[in-house]
Design a protein around this motif. Sequence first.
Motif, PDB file in Angstrom:
ATOM      1  N   ILE A 187     -10.417   7.964   1.193  1.00 28.89           N
ATOM      2  CA  ILE A 187      -9.710   6.994   0.352  1.00 28.89           C
ATOM      3  C   ILE A 187      -9.413   5.722   1.002  1.00 28.89           C
ATOM      4  O   ILE A 187      -9.652   4.361   0.749  1.00 28.89           O
ATOM      5  CB  ILE A 187      -8.379   7.638  -0.252  1.00 28.89           C
ATOM      6  CG1 ILE A 187      -8.693   8.695  -1.377  1.00 28.89           C
ATOM      7  CG2 ILE A 187      -7.533   6.260  -0.800  1.00 28.89           C
ATOM      8  CD1 ILE A 187      -7.282   9.353  -1.987  1.00 28.89           C
ATOM      9  N   THR A 188      -8.861   5.859   2.380  1.00 25.81           N
ATOM     10  CA  THR A 188      -8.531   4.697   3.166  1.00 25.81           C
ATOM     11  C   THR A 188      -9.601   4.106   3.806  1.00 25.81           C
ATOM     12  O   THR A 188      -9.474   3.028   4.327  1.00 25.81           O
ATOM     13  CB  THR A 188      -7.346   4.954   3.910  1.00 25.81           C
ATOM     14  OG1 THR A 188      -7.650   5.975   4.919  1.00 25.81           O
ATOM     15  CG2 THR A 188      -6.096   5.328   3.180  1.00 25.81           C
TER      16      THR A 188
ATOM     17  N   GLY B 186       0.734  -1.145   0.033  1.00 28.28           N
ATOM     18  CA  GLY B 186       0.101   0.033  -0.037  1.00 28.28           C
ATOM     19  C   GLY B 186       0.837   1.181  -0.107  1.00 28.28           C
ATOM     20  O   GLY B 186       0.288   2.213  -0.410  1.00 28.28           O
ATOM     21  N   PHE B 187       2.164   1.224   0.577  1.00 25.83           N
ATOM     22  CA  PHE B 187       2.894   2.461   0.485  1.00 25.83           C
ATOM     23  C   PHE B 187       3.508   2.652  -0.766  1.00 25.83           C
ATOM     24  O   PHE B 187       4.287   3.618  -0.871  1.00 25.83           O
ATOM     25  CB  PHE B 187       3.803   2.277   1.884  1.00 25.83           C
ATOM     26  CG  PHE B 187       4.881   1.308   2.098  1.00 25.83           C
ATOM     27  CD1 PHE B 187       5.816   1.000   0.890  1.00 25.83           C
ATOM     28  CD2 PHE B 187       4.507  -0.015   2.930  1.00 25.83           C
ATOM     29  CE1 PHE B 187       6.574   0.233   1.019  1.00 25.83           C
ATOM     30  CE2 PHE B 187       5.575  -0.812   2.766  1.00 25.83           C
ATOM     31  CZ  PHE B 187       6.485  -0.720   1.890  1.00 25.83           C
TER      32      PHE B 187
ATOM     33  N   ARG C 282       6.787   5.455  -0.768  1.00 28.65           N
ATOM     34  CA  ARG C 282       7.579   5.243  -1.934  1.00 28.65           C
ATOM     35  C   ARG C 282       6.846   5.638  -3.095  1.00 28.65           C
ATOM     36  O   ARG C 282       5.644   5.082  -3.440  1.00 28.65           O
ATOM     37  CB  ARG C 282       8.341   3.839  -2.070  1.00 28.65           C
ATOM     38  CG  ARG C 282       9.112   3.781  -3.211  1.00 28.65           C
ATOM     39  CD  ARG C 282       9.777   2.293  -3.319  1.00 28.65           C
ATOM     40  NE  ARG C 282       8.629   1.307  -3.839  1.00 28.65           N
ATOM     41  CZ  ARG C 282       8.335   1.081  -5.098  1.00 28.65           C
ATOM     42  NH1 ARG C 282       8.813   1.829  -5.860  1.00 28.65           N
ATOM     43  NH2 ARG C 282       7.444   0.055  -5.143  1.00 28.65           N
ATOM     44  N   PHE C 283       7.334   6.526  -3.991  1.00 25.37           N
ATOM     45  CA  PHE C 283       6.729   6.766  -5.405  1.00 25.37           C
ATOM     46  C   PHE C 283       8.083   6.631  -6.285  1.00 25.37           C
ATOM     47  O   PHE C 283       9.132   7.300  -6.350  1.00 25.37           O
ATOM     48  CB  PHE C 283       6.534   8.053  -5.310  1.00 25.37           C
ATOM     49  CG  PHE C 283       5.826   8.720  -6.667  1.00 25.37           C
ATOM     50  CD1 PHE C 283       4.339   8.700  -6.552  1.00 25.37           C
ATOM     51  CD2 PHE C 283       6.116   8.908  -7.863  1.00 25.37           C
ATOM     52  CE1 PHE C 283       3.675   9.026  -7.626  1.00 25.37           C
ATOM     53  CE2 PHE C 283       5.812   9.244  -8.833  1.00 25.37           C
ATOM     54  CZ  PHE C 283       4.221   9.245  -8.992  1.00 25.37           C
ATOM     55  N   ALA C 284       7.975   5.426  -6.962  1.00 23.58           N
ATOM     56  CA  ALA C 284       9.251   4.956  -7.974  1.00 23.58           C
ATOM     57  C   ALA C 284      10.435   4.820  -7.134  1.00 23.58           C
ATOM     58  O   ALA C 284      10.305   4.094  -5.953  1.00 23.58           O
ATOM     59  CB  ALA C 284       9.198   6.055  -9.024  1.00 23.58           C
ATOM     60  N   ASP C 285      11.453   5.481  -7.777  1.00 22.78           N
ATOM     61  CA  ASP C 285      12.784   5.366  -6.846  1.00 22.78           C
ATOM     62  C   ASP C 285      13.010   6.511  -5.809  1.00 22.78           C
ATOM     63  O   ASP C 285      13.914   6.529  -5.152  1.00 22.78           O
ATOM     64  CB  ASP C 285      13.871   5.218  -7.869  1.00 22.78           C
ATOM     65  CG  ASP C 285      13.928   6.617  -8.737  1.00 22.78           C
ATOM     66  OD1 ASP C 285      12.992   7.139  -8.921  1.00 22.78           O
ATOM     67  OD2 ASP C 285      14.967   7.111  -8.979  1.00 22.78           O
TER      68      ASP C 285
END
Length: 456
Positions: free
Chosen positions: A455-456, A141-142, A265-268
Amino acid sequence: MNICTKCNAPRTQGRIRAQSALERIRQAARKDRRQRLTALFHHVYDVDQLREAYYAVKRTAAPGIDGWTWHEYGKELERNLQDLSNRLRRGAYRAKPVHRKYVPKTDGRQRPIGLLVLEDKIVQRAVVAVLNVIYELDFLGFSYGFRPNRDQHQALDALYVGIMTKKVSWVLDADIQAFFDTLGHGWLGKFVEHRIADRRIVSLIKKWLKAGVLEDGRRICSEVGTVQGGSISPLLANIYLHYVFDLWINQWRKNQAHGDVIVIRFADDFVVGFQYKSEAEDFLNHLRERFLQFGLQLNRTKTRLIEFGRFAVKSRLKRGQGKPETFNFLGFTHICSKTRKGRFTILRKTNRKKWQAKLKEVYRELRRRMHEPVPKQGAYLRSVLIGYIRYYAVPMNNRSISAFRQSVHWLWWKTLKRRSQKHNLSWRRMEHLIKKWLPPVRVCHPYPLVRFGVIT
């Protein structure tokens, strides 16, 4: 005949068939999360799936080394897609080298971008559509980057809510050194095969990785890295970091951490928040060792462990120190601040380097369009501001957005005045143009605690 009109009926029917086929894959993947899926390749070369992928490709994108544009390919769309499907089925499809270009980054360096041939884009999108329904069940989820129905603002909301609601006093702002250039092909193949048992899908991915890039007329191949610009690259990056980082940190915070730990985390790009400094330092040491095992390194100049959050403000005040340091994430500078009522909050302000880089880009484009009609210039600036406001107009960032809009005003006026040595453009007339073409500043996003809670 118009392309879309010509293909509208089969495309609509094909979309339904393609979606139902993907739903069957999703159901099979959901039954057993440990199962290795085999019969997937026939979904990729299905003409309906390829047609959906074709329409998902950006129509104005620059062509690859074959010179095919989206519109030219679409003139004989059904025949071209059928030929592509046959080549995929027979194993005659060959991945083409990627034409590499460089675009400037905000820090002055150059970012390499790959221009793929159109058919590679189509097949990659078809593969991504198939693999997404599998990996979306696996990804944690993160992880927010380049996933269906997820975006930067959800990641920003999660970070804000995590720091505001958990006992976070230390933030690790991390950056992976040249991630897309150092991602190991060997490890990536093992990670993909952990879930995908269809050898033809794995073979396709290896073809794209080994196709290499064309730079200054020379073909360059490597055993590491994936070309940025392809549809498959973000998914491969998420798969790689899912096994190298996500699963590992999830176990670490469950088994070793004693205090609160948040991860986004968003991509790297990723941020980790900790309750205790000792755990943050211990984690950073283990993270460096973990990354080295898989050919990755943290950027030492950009990776920082800072004291941040409402508890950090109180601790630093007791020690007679100043406000906590700031950190950048997804284009925003995060600052410890206070509301009008004196309560702690996180101020998210447009990153100064991003702000300046965008203005320079606008000014260069205005100089190029200097002698275009004013309505054309106004339409261009309107589109720029709408996109800018939609992204950066978060609560409490009004001042930065207004300053950007005001700077665009001035740059436009400066450009129009240079069109003639005897200009007669008064500021009063300029204000009329501004009112007509440039949208007003308004907040486009609710407070994170409101949206993230829904959302959650």
